[in-house]
Design a protein around this motif. Sequence first.
Motif, short mmCIF file in Angstrom:
data_model
loop_
_atom_site.label_atom_id
_atom_site.label_comp_id
_atom_site.label_asym_id
_atom_site.label_seq_id
_atom_site.Cartn_x
_atom_site.Cartn_y
_atom_site.Cartn_z
N SER A 29 27.11 132.30 -4.26
CA SER A 29 26.48 133.15 -5.28
C SER A 29 25.99 134.46 -4.68
N GLU A 30 25.59 135.38 -5.57
CA GLU A 30 25.09 136.68 -5.11
C GLU A 30 23.86 136.51 -4.23
N ASP A 31 22.93 135.64 -4.63
CA ASP A 31 21.71 135.44 -3.84
C ASP A 31 22.04 134.92 -2.45
N GLU A 32 22.98 133.98 -2.35
CA GLU A 32 23.33 133.41 -1.05
C GLU A 32 24.01 134.45 -0.16
N VAL A 33 24.90 135.24 -0.76
CA VAL A 33 25.58 136.29 0.01
C VAL A 33 24.60 137.34 0.48
N LYS A 34 23.62 137.67 -0.37
CA LYS A 34 22.63 138.67 0.02
C LYS A 34 21.81 138.20 1.21
N LYS A 35 21.50 136.89 1.27
CA LYS A 35 20.76 136.34 2.41
C LYS A 35 21.56 136.44 3.70
N LEU A 36 22.88 136.20 3.61
CA LEU A 36 23.72 136.18 4.79
C LEU A 36 24.17 137.57 5.22
N LEU A 37 24.62 138.38 4.25
CA LEU A 37 25.26 139.66 4.58
C LEU A 37 24.50 140.88 4.06
N LEU A 60 30.42 133.90 10.06
CA LEU A 60 29.20 134.49 9.52
C LEU A 60 27.98 133.90 10.21
N PRO A 61 27.05 134.76 10.67
CA PRO A 61 25.81 134.25 11.29
C PRO A 61 24.83 133.75 10.23
N VAL A 62 24.09 132.71 10.57
CA VAL A 62 23.05 132.18 9.69
C VAL A 62 21.71 132.42 10.37
N PRO A 63 20.82 133.22 9.77
CA PRO A 63 19.54 133.52 10.42
C PRO A 63 18.72 132.26 10.67
N GLY A 64 17.79 132.38 11.61
CA GLY A 64 16.97 131.23 11.97
C GLY A 64 16.08 130.75 10.84
N ASP A 65 15.71 131.67 9.90
CA ASP A 65 14.82 131.27 8.81
C ASP A 65 15.58 130.65 7.64
N MET A 66 16.90 130.57 7.72
CA MET A 66 17.69 129.91 6.67
C MET A 66 18.02 128.50 7.12
#
Length: 581
Positions: A29-37, A60-66
């Motif tokens: 989704s848009e929200d998930e993509v916005k968190k990642l990219l 794709l990197p996943v930030p530590g807070d996700m």
Amino acid sequence: MVTHVHLLPAVSLLLAVLAVESSVNIFMSEDEVKKLLGLKAQLYYVRDGVVCQNAFSFVLPVPGDMGSLHFTWHASTPVEYRLGFQVDDPIAMDPPTVNVTWNGAVPRLPSVFRVNLPCTGRVESEVALLMQLNLTATSTSTTSTATSTAAGKNVTTLNFKRRKSCSRQADLDEGPLGPSTDGHGGATVAVAAAAAATTSTRVFYISVGVCCAVIFLVALVLALLHIHSMKKVEEDSLFDSESTQGLSQPSTQTTQCLRADTPNNAAPITNYPSLKIEKNDLKPLNLPEAKSRVRDIAVARERVTLKQVLQEGTFGRIYHGVLLDEKDPKVEKEVFVKTVNEHASEVQVVLMLTESCKLRGLHHRNLLPICAVCVDEGERPLVLLPLMSWGNLKLFLRQCKLAEANNPQSLSQQDLVNIAIQIACGMSYLTKREVVHRDLAARNCVIDEGLHVKITDTALARDLFPMDYHCLGDNVNRPVRWMALEGLLHHDFSPASDVWAFGVTLWELMTLGQTPYAEIDPFEMAAYLKDGFRIPQPCNCPDELFAVMACCWALDPEERPKFTQLVQCLTEFHAALTAYV
């Protein structure tokens, strides 16, 4: 045998071509993509049954807070699925969990399934993770009953890739106020003390603090200068010392050091052996020259049929294929087919062709040279090798380690030693033919159902196993964790450096495909090895077998055993194991 799960590097999803006739959709989704990219858009992996290949070009990197990933999916017709995970660093991350069953049916209506990425908090690491999604759909074509029956079920394997940042729990617990839990109380006391202090008192303490800081900085600079001078003296005398101080004194390293009964790695070393040039060491050429060198084994493209994809990287692929006999088209030969996709550059194509010729013209039961090529104009070059039914040795070892996998057979200690003997036999033959492999590892070997092992060339290895190669600032990817010290420092390669890599490969066998030196930064490998440290003895590895590995890792190349000696030693050890079973 080591029984705990060690999974593959990187969290990523790679999708093969989706051969189902139903309309399957998988996207973020848009929200998930916005968190990642940081982008406001939906990211489709499969849209109406068509795979979006560009979605899988990058990890794709996943930030530590996700702590979780969310995917939306649905299918218009019945599609069954099965989920599985592979984690590169189980010390940093526990096995992922999902909010759906591990196998079932893809929902008809759009719904979200969540993938939880639980970091352990024990170490700081970037964990590479692979989530595998197998989709099975029944063909719904009604144009021909015979066609539908022959087609049966279409099975597609989807691999999603990510890289998750995990931090140590202590780093997370210590916030700006430190480990204390009395943050508000401490702040209140500090404010009260500040209000009670006079201006002159504050000035006095500030002055004292500045003076102490200046004194500390001066002392620190002097100490660093002294340590630097002492270190230079130690480095100048390191290889002239006869003691084994580098092996016996306490160390601050977090990884275990080499056992005390290993070879004397502090022996004098003045020169490393010069680089031996292989007879068939082909340097990268332009594409026409590279094609001309393999014209004598070229076959028509029409004789080759590509089946399923066995491995896939950024630009390279390995297929299970079939080669038709030139005289009798009814006779088929199963083969591996190495090729590149449409995104590959000419340099990458040339590199694939030249590295594929590494073992060309050599004949030994434990070597797998190319048997044919397709270099037709306007077509992607195809490199053909005889098929080994269980495929890549590293992937096979890791599959045997997965608890939920349907293992074709469990490997005994005798089996692993037998595999090591076969690799040593192949390398002994290469040494006699004055060929230096330079990249011996489990990833560059293949195996069949009879546990027959063959050494392969290095074509596409950097693309298919990117986590095993590192660039140390010279724009060249090398297998740093498998390289001897002289290779890291001076780019010197010889049969002795291949012996070092064989010791690491033997460690891979005994750990069922774990990554060596996983906790060591690639840029620190040379200093780590020079200080006398090595990878620790694997669990359930006999002392005699670990002693063989340790002999391969002597700093002085002249002190390392020859491959003929390794074959004899391992054969005797295998006979002793068999006698007790």
